[in-house]
Design a protein around this motif. Structure first.
Motif, PDB file in Angstrom:
ATOM      1  N   TYR A 169     -18.766  -0.962  -7.308  1.00 44.56           N
ATOM      2  CA  TYR A 169     -18.276  -0.213  -8.421  1.00 44.56           C
ATOM      3  C   TYR A 169     -16.834   0.430  -8.113  1.00 44.56           C
ATOM      4  O   TYR A 169     -16.023   0.642  -9.010  1.00 44.56           O
ATOM      5  CB  TYR A 169     -19.019   0.821  -8.957  1.00 44.56           C
ATOM      6  N   PHE A 170     -16.688   0.809  -6.824  1.00 50.71           N
ATOM      7  CA  PHE A 170     -15.480   1.772  -6.431  1.00 50.71           C
ATOM      8  C   PHE A 170     -14.321   0.775  -6.589  1.00 50.71           C
ATOM      9  O   PHE A 170     -14.161  -0.106  -5.567  1.00 50.71           O
ATOM     10  CB  PHE A 170     -15.776   2.264  -5.165  1.00 50.71           C
ATOM     11  N   THR A 171     -13.353   0.958  -7.494  1.00 50.90           N
ATOM     12  CA  THR A 171     -12.239   0.114  -7.255  1.00 50.90           C
ATOM     13  C   THR A 171     -10.863   0.998  -7.102  1.00 50.90           C
ATOM     14  O   THR A 171     -10.783   1.949  -7.776  1.00 50.90           O
ATOM     15  CB  THR A 171     -12.216  -0.691  -8.571  1.00 50.90           C
ATOM     16  N   VAL A 172      -9.952   0.562  -6.439  1.00 49.64           N
ATOM     17  CA  VAL A 172      -8.907   1.202  -5.920  1.00 49.64           C
ATOM     18  C   VAL A 172      -7.638   0.271  -6.705  1.00 49.64           C
ATOM     19  O   VAL A 172      -7.683  -0.899  -6.424  1.00 49.64           O
ATOM     20  CB  VAL A 172      -8.671   1.384  -4.607  1.00 49.64           C
ATOM     21  N   ARG A 173      -6.566   1.029  -7.202  1.00 48.80           N
ATOM     22  CA  ARG A 173      -5.345   0.335  -7.712  1.00 48.80           C
ATOM     23  C   ARG A 173      -4.686  -0.631  -6.451  1.00 48.80           C
ATOM     24  O   ARG A 173      -4.483   0.118  -5.346  1.00 48.80           O
ATOM     25  CB  ARG A 173      -4.485   1.520  -8.153  1.00 48.80           C
ATOM     26  N   LYS A 174      -4.644  -1.894  -6.775  1.00 43.51           N
ATOM     27  CA  LYS A 174      -3.946  -2.405  -5.421  1.00 43.51           C
ATOM     28  C   LYS A 174      -2.547  -2.116  -5.125  1.00 43.51           C
ATOM     29  O   LYS A 174      -2.229  -2.266  -3.912  1.00 43.51           O
ATOM     30  CB  LYS A 174      -3.987  -4.082  -5.925  1.00 43.51           C
ATOM     31  N   ALA A 175      -1.831  -1.726  -5.914  1.00 44.70           N
ATOM     32  CA  ALA A 175      -0.415  -1.286  -5.709  1.00 44.70           C
ATOM     33  C   ALA A 175      -0.422  -0.278  -4.466  1.00 44.70           C
ATOM     34  O   ALA A 175       0.682  -0.111  -3.935  1.00 44.70           O
ATOM     35  CB  ALA A 175       0.140  -1.017  -6.866  1.00 44.70           C
ATOM     36  N   VAL A 176      -1.323   0.654  -4.438  1.00 46.80           N
ATOM     37  CA  VAL A 176      -1.361   1.654  -3.479  1.00 46.80           C
ATOM     38  C   VAL A 176      -2.401   1.558  -2.509  1.00 46.80           C
ATOM     39  O   VAL A 176      -2.183   2.416  -1.420  1.00 46.80           O
ATOM     40  CB  VAL A 176      -1.709   3.205  -4.206  1.00 46.80           C
ATOM     41  N   TRP A 177      -3.346   0.645  -2.374  1.00 45.24           N
ATOM     42  CA  TRP A 177      -4.263   0.570  -1.324  1.00 45.24           C
ATOM     43  C   TRP A 177      -3.334  -0.085  -0.327  1.00 45.24           C
ATOM     44  O   TRP A 177      -2.857  -1.039  -0.380  1.00 45.24           O
ATOM     45  CB  TRP A 177      -5.475  -0.009  -1.823  1.00 45.24           C
ATOM     46  N   GLY A 178      -3.502   0.735   1.184  1.00 42.16           N
ATOM     47  CA  GLY A 178      -3.028   0.048   2.214  1.00 42.16           C
ATOM     48  C   GLY A 178      -1.731   0.729   2.397  1.00 42.16           C
ATOM     49  O   GLY A 178      -1.023   0.339   3.568  1.00 42.16           O
ATOM     50  N   THR A 179      -1.041   1.243   1.568  1.00 40.53           N
ATOM     51  CA  THR A 179       0.173   2.016   1.522  1.00 40.53           C
ATOM     52  C   THR A 179       0.202   3.440   1.644  1.00 40.53           C
ATOM     53  O   THR A 179      -0.229   4.311   2.320  1.00 40.53           O
ATOM     54  CB  THR A 179       1.172   1.182   0.676  1.00 40.53           C
ATOM     55  N   GLU A 180       0.295   4.046   0.169  1.00 45.42           N
ATOM     56  CA  GLU A 180      -0.046   5.346  -0.349  1.00 45.42           C
ATOM     57  C   GLU A 180      -1.449   5.838   0.087  1.00 45.42           C
ATOM     58  O   GLU A 180      -1.874   6.850   0.574  1.00 45.42           O
ATOM     59  CB  GLU A 180       0.316   5.448  -1.600  1.00 45.42           C
ATOM     60  N   SER A 185      -1.139   0.390 -14.885  1.00 43.04           N
ATOM     61  CA  SER A 185      -0.076   1.191 -15.392  1.00 43.04           C
ATOM     62  C   SER A 185       0.327   2.199 -14.385  1.00 43.04           C
ATOM     63  O   SER A 185       1.343   2.762 -14.124  1.00 43.04           O
ATOM     64  CB  SER A 185      -0.133   1.827 -16.553  1.00 43.04           C
ATOM     65  N   GLY A 186      -0.807   2.576 -13.466  1.00 39.17           N
ATOM     66  CA  GLY A 186      -0.737   3.813 -12.530  1.00 39.17           C
ATOM     67  C   GLY A 186      -1.365   5.082 -13.238  1.00 39.17           C
ATOM     68  O   GLY A 186      -1.076   6.059 -12.440  1.00 39.17           O
TER      69      GLY A 186
END
Length: 337
Positions: A116-127, A182-183
């Protein structure tokens, strides 16, 4: 001649009366069940129960789509619905503690935090390189005081945070995928098929794999109006028999029943999502004998108490939260698996 005319006139009238009486009896004898649901894969058992095991058996079923578990709980408690499902949480806990006419009778679906735990791909591994980096960031839930909030809190605690360390934004599950894109949020607790949709669109990622040895967590439960069940004991038993059969349809072949075409057809009908998405989604977990790990129930109640949602102080035990007599009778009749 007059007698003949009287018979000719009375005949159609009597026929109409007989037909009306027969129709009235048929209507009176036809059992009816209203079932509340949220359009997601999590409610698949109720979909199969209605379409495959109740309607063909002559039960008049009305499926009532509602936005959240609190609304379903309220309508079952007041008798507007006979049966429904919702995430394990404050609304149901408080209803049982207050001795409202509602009985939790079986788990509806189980799963793992990682699903269930889902993270925005654009920030995972960076921010956001670890869970702790979500501190102060916006995270989506579809409601407060339910299992999803507990799931998020459990995930955050793995890296030293709690639910109070993030900005919770409430929105329906379908809105979470655009919010990740959209962030508007950087993470969320999403139920299938929405995490799969987020992955398919390239806007979300589930960063942790499903564990291989952990026991699945009870996320949602099925419940019905207790007064209805007592008044309609035979029908309640028939409903539970159908419920067990529906669960076993999904649990078949090691859980592959979730992607079996005949089951997917019914899920798509109510969840209103693409069938290929349902086929790709991570399958939820159901137990063919409707057993569940009760160990997390105290933890769920503790979080709800800490957040001020509970209206009682002494935690409810499993045998107070659930009425398993109907389940036990149905499983005994059908045989354990």
């Amino acid at each position: 001649m007059k007698a003949t005319r009287i018979v000719a006139l009375v005949g159609p009238v009597m026929l109409a009366v007989v037909l009306a009486v027969a129709a009235g009896r048929a209507s009176a004898q036809a059992p009816a069940v209203k079932i509340g649901y949220i359009p997601s894969d999590s409610f698949a058992v109720l979909y199969l129960l209605a379409d495959r095991y109740l309607t063909p058996a002559g039960v008049s079923v009305q499926m009532v789509r509602l936005p959240g578990g609190a609304e379903i709980t309220s309508q079952v408690a007041t008798g507007q619905l006979q049966l429904g499902g919702a995430g394990m949480g404050a609304a149901g806990f408080n209803a049982v503690a207050a001795k409202l006419p509602i009985e939790f009778v079986a788990p509806l679906h189980m799963g793992f935090l990682e699903d269930y735990f889902t993270v925005r791909k654009a920030v995972w591994g960076t921010e956001v390189k670890r869970i702790a980096d979500l501190k102060g960031r916006a995270v989506a839930l579809n409601t407060r005081g339910a299992a999803v909030e507990w799931v998020l809190d459990q995930v955050l605690r793995r890296d030293g945070l709690t639910i109070k360390d993030v900005q919770v934004k409430i929105m329906p599950f379908p809105d979470m995928v655009p919010a990740l894109e959209s962030g508007a949020v950087d993470a969320g607790i999403l139920t299938e098929p929405f995490p799969t949709l987020a992955e398919e669109k390239g806007v979300g990622v589930r960063p942790f794999p499903r564990p291989t040895s952990a026991r699945p967590i009870p996320i949602t439960a099925a419940f019905w109006n207790a007064e209805w069940a007592r008044t309609n004991a035979d029908l309640a038993h028939r409903v539970m028999l159908g419920y067990v059969r529906a669960v076993r349809d999904l649990a078949a072949d090691g859980g592959r029943g979730w992607t079996e075409d005949r089951n997917v057809d019914i899920i798509v009908k109510y969840a209103a999502v693409r069938r290929e998405l349902v086929k790709k989604a991570r399958s939820h977990v159901v137990d063919p004998n409707l057993e569940l790990d009760a160990g997390v129930l105290d933890s769920m109640q503790k979080l709800n108490a800490d957040l001020g949602y509970l209206k009682y102080t002494e935690f409810l035990s499993l045998d107070r939260l659930f009425t398993f007599a109907y389940r036990d009778r149905a499983v005994k009749e059908l045989g354990r698996q």
